[in-house]
Design a protein around this motif. Structure first.
Motif, PDB file in Angstrom:
ATOM      1  N   SER A  83      -0.444  81.212  15.263  1.00 51.25           N
ATOM      2  CA  SER A  83       0.585  81.955  14.532  1.00 51.25           C
ATOM      3  C   SER A  83       1.719  82.421  15.431  1.00 51.25           C
ATOM      4  N   ASN A  84       1.449  82.655  16.709  1.00 51.00           N
ATOM      5  CA  ASN A  84       2.524  83.024  17.629  1.00 51.00           C
ATOM      6  C   ASN A  84       3.482  81.856  17.849  1.00 51.00           C
ATOM      7  N   GLU A  85       2.940  80.642  17.935  1.00 51.83           N
ATOM      8  CA  GLU A  85       3.793  79.457  18.069  1.00 51.83           C
ATOM      9  C   GLU A  85       4.624  79.250  16.808  1.00 51.83           C
ATOM     10  N   VAL A  86       3.999  79.464  15.664  1.00 49.91           N
ATOM     11  CA  VAL A  86       4.723  79.331  14.393  1.00 49.91           C
ATOM     12  C   VAL A  86       5.872  80.345  14.348  1.00 49.91           C
ATOM     13  N   ALA A  87       5.615  81.541  14.835  1.00 47.09           N
ATOM     14  CA  ALA A  87       6.666  82.572  14.877  1.00 47.09           C
ATOM     15  C   ALA A  87       7.809  82.151  15.792  1.00 47.09           C
ATOM     16  N   GLN A  88       7.483  81.589  16.962  1.00 45.71           N
ATOM     17  CA  GLN A  88       8.514  81.099  17.884  1.00 45.71           C
ATOM     18  C   GLN A  88       9.367  80.024  17.228  1.00 45.71           C
ATOM     19  N   GLN A 137      -1.459  85.925   9.807  1.00 46.32           N
ATOM     20  CA  GLN A 137      -0.546  84.805  10.020  1.00 46.32           C
ATOM     21  C   GLN A 137       0.916  85.239   9.890  1.00 46.32           C
ATOM     22  N   LEU A 138       1.156  86.226   9.035  1.00 45.08           N
ATOM     23  CA  LEU A 138       2.521  86.706   8.822  1.00 45.08           C
ATOM     24  C   LEU A 138       2.995  87.666   9.915  1.00 45.08           C
ATOM     25  N   GLU A 139       2.083  88.437  10.486  1.00 52.17           N
ATOM     26  CA  GLU A 139       2.438  89.491  11.439  1.00 52.17           C
ATOM     27  C   GLU A 139       3.342  89.017  12.579  1.00 52.17           C
ATOM     28  N   PRO A 140       2.991  87.918  13.291  1.00 56.18           N
ATOM     29  CA  PRO A 140       3.849  87.495  14.403  1.00 56.18           C
ATOM     30  C   PRO A 140       5.248  87.080  13.948  1.00 56.18           C
ATOM     31  N   VAL A 141       5.349  86.532  12.755  1.00 56.79           N
ATOM     32  CA  VAL A 141       6.652  86.136  12.224  1.00 56.79           C
ATOM     33  C   VAL A 141       7.475  87.381  11.909  1.00 56.79           C
ATOM     34  N   ILE A 142       6.858  88.340  11.245  1.00 60.65           N
ATOM     35  CA  ILE A 142       7.545  89.592  10.924  1.00 60.65           C
ATOM     36  C   ILE A 142       8.081  90.247  12.192  1.00 60.65           C
ATOM     37  N   ALA A 143       7.309  90.156  13.277  1.00 59.42           N
ATOM     38  CA  ALA A 143       7.684  90.806  14.534  1.00 59.42           C
ATOM     39  C   ALA A 143       8.954  90.231  15.152  1.00 59.42           C
ATOM     40  N   VAL A 144       9.257  88.954  14.883  1.00 57.91           N
ATOM     41  CA  VAL A 144      10.426  88.329  15.517  1.00 57.91           C
ATOM     42  C   VAL A 144      11.620  88.188  14.568  1.00 57.91           C
ATOM     43  N   LEU A 145      11.474  88.651  13.322  1.00 56.91           N
ATOM     44  CA  LEU A 145      12.564  88.523  12.365  1.00 56.91           C
ATOM     45  C   LEU A 145      13.266  89.845  12.115  1.00 56.91           C
ATOM     46  N   LYS A 146      14.532  89.760  11.783  1.00 61.61           N
ATOM     47  CA  LYS A 146      15.290  90.905  11.305  1.00 61.61           C
ATOM     48  C   LYS A 146      15.261  90.866   9.772  1.00 61.61           C
ATOM     49  N   PRO A 147      15.433  92.000   9.111  1.00 58.35           N
ATOM     50  CA  PRO A 147      15.372  91.994   7.640  1.00 58.35           C
ATOM     51  C   PRO A 147      16.283  90.956   7.000  1.00 58.35           C
ATOM     52  N   ILE A 155       0.819  89.294  -0.715  1.00 62.26           N
ATOM     53  CA  ILE A 155       1.858  88.957   0.266  1.00 62.26           C
ATOM     54  C   ILE A 155       3.103  89.795   0.022  1.00 62.26           C
ATOM     55  N   ARG A 156       3.489  89.929  -1.240  1.00 65.17           N
ATOM     56  CA  ARG A 156       4.693  90.702  -1.560  1.00 65.17           C
ATOM     57  C   ARG A 156       4.511  92.169  -1.195  1.00 65.17           C
ATOM     58  N   SER A 157       3.322  92.694  -1.445  1.00 68.36           N
ATOM     59  CA  SER A 157       3.026  94.079  -1.083  1.00 68.36           C
ATOM     60  C   SER A 157       3.054  94.277   0.430  1.00 68.36           C
ATOM     61  N   PHE A 158       2.531  93.290   1.152  1.00 65.66           N
ATOM     62  CA  PHE A 158       2.511  93.363   2.611  1.00 65.66           C
ATOM     63  C   PHE A 158       3.936  93.340   3.171  1.00 65.66           C
ATOM     64  N   LEU A 159       4.777  92.477   2.614  1.00 68.94           N
ATOM     65  CA  LEU A 159       6.177  92.438   3.056  1.00 68.94           C
ATOM     66  C   LEU A 159       6.880  93.763   2.760  1.00 68.94           C
ATOM     67  N   ALA A 160       6.554  94.366   1.631  1.00 67.79           N
ATOM     68  CA  ALA A 160       7.160  95.653   1.293  1.00 67.79           C
ATOM     69  C   ALA A 160       6.787  96.721   2.310  1.00 67.79           C
ATOM     70  N   SER A 161       5.531  96.695   2.751  1.00 66.83           N
ATOM     71  CA  SER A 161       5.069  97.729   3.690  1.00 66.83           C
ATOM     72  C   SER A 161       5.529  97.466   5.116  1.00 66.83           C
ATOM     73  N   LYS A 162       5.670  96.193   5.483  1.00 68.77           N
ATOM     74  CA  LYS A 162       5.994  95.854   6.874  1.00 68.77           C
ATOM     75  C   LYS A 162       7.484  95.584   7.112  1.00 68.77           C
ATOM     76  N   VAL A 163       8.208  95.199   6.057  1.00 69.21           N
ATOM     77  CA  VAL A 163       9.635  94.908   6.221  1.00 69.21           C
ATOM     78  C   VAL A 163      10.440  95.878   5.352  1.00 69.21           C
ATOM     79  N   SER A 164      10.505  95.597   4.049  1.00 70.31           N
ATOM     80  CA  SER A 164      11.172  96.517   3.121  1.00 70.31           C
ATOM     81  C   SER A 164      10.876  96.092   1.694  1.00 70.31           C
ATOM     82  N   ALA A 165      11.053  97.025   0.786  1.00 70.61           N
ATOM     83  CA  ALA A 165      10.847  96.714  -0.631  1.00 70.61           C
ATOM     84  C   ALA A 165      11.859  95.676  -1.098  1.00 70.61           C
ATOM     85  N   ALA A 166      13.076  95.757  -0.575  1.00 70.81           N
ATOM     86  CA  ALA A 166      14.115  94.809  -0.981  1.00 70.81           C
ATOM     87  C   ALA A 166      13.776  93.389  -0.538  1.00 70.81           C
ATOM     88  N   VAL A 167      13.290  93.245   0.697  1.00 67.34           N
ATOM     89  CA  VAL A 167      12.895  91.924   1.192  1.00 67.34           C
ATOM     90  C   VAL A 167      11.721  91.382   0.387  1.00 67.34           C
TER      91      VAL A 167
END
Length: 250
Positions: A106-111, A146-156, A190-202
């Motif tokens: 997942s770290n490679e996928v994030a890269q 699997q989503l966590e490393p991607v979230i870490a390298v992305l901006k909203p 997945i949508r709930s996780f994105l809301a908690s880790k990124v934003s409700a709008a995303v």
């Protein structure tokens, strides 16, 4: 918010000949397709440019993979910069076959995701659990990891160029398919996780599509689920029934 329905066709290492590729393009070019649906097909890399040149303009193409470096001594790889230069708008990243057969983590996928976005390429980001993980009740846990490393390298703002494809590994190419309720539950998680880790709008705007033995027979019921925004289709994308899947909401 109304999210645009998205249907992708992942041809994998098919078709085997140029003649078959031309036949596929002919079917797509002559089909009546719901104009409200975004349609993207992912042929083998060797056919990307030639297929893009002959396809109708309302169907886009995607690469099935790319590397995270712009150039260099990486035999057999394709860079996001090369895709951008060839005007390829999408790339599939993190597909379960890349994770299991080619040992991508997942770290490679994030890269790769970060590199693709930096080159101006939109990403179809694949996540999903194995059968043993599903039976152990670990679906949400696995997908979130699997989503966590991607979230870490992305901006909203990057999420406007991401389509998340939930593909339970146990349903890919097996003929098994998640029930509509199972798909809806996973997509809602997945949508709930994105809301908690990124934003409700995303979370509200990000398209989450389902992949795993999608066919003309099961696509309509799946398409009615609140959080299912489309499909990533494997084997059926090589058949005429792909048109029925594209038009699932009609």
């Amino acid at each position: 918010m109304t999210r645009q329905f998205f249907v992708g066709g992942n041809f994998k290492m098919n078709p085997a000949t140029r003649e078959a590729k031309i036949a596929l393009a002919k079917v797509l070019n002559e089909a009546t397709i719901d104009p409200s649906v975004e349609v993207v097909i992912a042929p083998p890399a060797i056919y990307l440019i030639s297929l893009q040149d002959v396809l109708r303009k309302d169907i886009k193409v995607a690469a099935q993979n790319c590397y995270f470096k712009t150039s260099g001594a990486f035999t057999g790889e394709t860079s996001p910069a090369q895709l951008a230069d060839s005007k390829i708008p999408y790339v599939i990243l993190g597909h379960s076959e890349r994770r299991t057969l080619f040992h991508e983590n997942s770290n490679e996928v994030a890269q790769k995701t970060r590199a693709a976005l930096d080159a101006g390429i939109s990403v179809i980001l694949c996540v999903g659990e194995t059968l043993s993980e599903r039976e152990a009740g670990q679906t949400a846990q696995v997908v979130q990891a699997q989503l966590e490393p991607v979230i870490a390298v992305l901006k909203p703002e990057d999420w406007s160029k991401i389509v998340v494809a939930y593909e339970p590994v146990w349903a890919i190419g097996t003929g098994k398919v998640a029930s509509s309720a199972q798909a809806q539950e996973a997509h809602a998680d997945i949508r709930s996780f994105l809301a908690s880790k990124v934003s409700a709008a995303v979370a509200e705007s990000t398209r989450i599509i389902y992949g795993g033995s999608v066919t003309a027979a099961n696509c309509q019921d799946l398409s009615k689920q609140t959080d299912v925004d489309g499909f990533l289709v494997g084997g059926a994308s090589l058949k005429p029934e792909f048109i029925n899947i594209i038009n699932a909401r009609q």
